[in-house]
Design a protein around this motif. Structure first.
Motif, mmCIF file in Angstrom:
data_model
loop_
_atom_site.group_PDB
_atom_site.id
_atom_site.type_symbol
_atom_site.label_atom_id
_atom_site.label_comp_id
_atom_site.label_asym_id
_atom_site.label_seq_id
_atom_site.Cartn_x
_atom_site.Cartn_y
_atom_site.Cartn_z
ATOM 1 N N ARG A 109 -28.495 3.049 -18.013
ATOM 2 C CA ARG A 109 -28.811 4.432 -17.631
ATOM 3 C C ARG A 109 -29.479 5.183 -18.786
ATOM 4 N NH1 ARG A 109 -24.004 6.304 -15.163
ATOM 5 N NH2 ARG A 109 -24.897 5.582 -13.231
ATOM 6 N N ASP A 140 -29.271 14.096 -20.320
ATOM 7 C CA ASP A 140 -30.391 14.880 -19.799
ATOM 8 C C ASP A 140 -31.358 15.225 -20.936
ATOM 9 O OD1 ASP A 140 -29.279 17.006 -21.209
ATOM 10 O OD2 ASP A 140 -28.797 18.201 -19.431
ATOM 11 N N THR A 170 -33.512 6.499 -19.060
ATOM 12 C CA THR A 170 -33.859 7.897 -19.345
ATOM 13 C C THR A 170 -34.762 7.992 -20.575
ATOM 14 O OG1 THR A 170 -31.736 8.568 -18.412
ATOM 15 C CG2 THR A 170 -32.889 10.193 -19.754
#
Length: 112
Positions: free
Chosen positions: A84, A56, A88
């Motif tokens: 992934r 995140d 991001t």
């Protein structure tokens, strides 16, 4: 599952292989450990995030701080990613700054 990892010294680099989640919960410990290891040396850092399930904004912030700290110590930070993590990082346009690599071998070659 939180963040777990191993560290090895290879070809004048510190190689960290991480699994799990690099998020707001794991970021403070991750940042503290990485900063102390950059100071300890060797100064070239490879983070193998190919087994990371989730990252995140806190995790991205920690990666940016680690890259700056490595540069200030005359080292480098390279990140081995998976789809992934790459997605991001590209979402916030940090792919060039964070030096994304496809494999640990590629990252080791870039250090030499």
């Amino acid at each position: 599952m939180s963040l777990r990892g191993t560290r090895e010294i290879r070809d004048n680099c510190q190689l960290f292989r991480l699994t799990g989640l690099l998020d707001a919960f794991s970021e403070p410990t991750f940042r503290k450990v990485l900063e102390s290891k950059i100071e300890e040396g060797p100064k070239h850092i490879i983070l193998d995030l190919s087994q990371i399930d989730f990252i995140d904004s806190s995790g991205l912030g920690a990666l940016v701080q680690a890259a700056k700290k490595a540069q200030n110590a005359d080292g480098t930070l390279q990140i081995v990613t998976n789809a992934r993590v790459t997605q991001t990082v590209k979402l916030v346009r940090l792919e060039k700054f964070l030096s994304l690599q496809k494999s640990v071998e590629e990252a080791l070659e870039n250090v030499k």
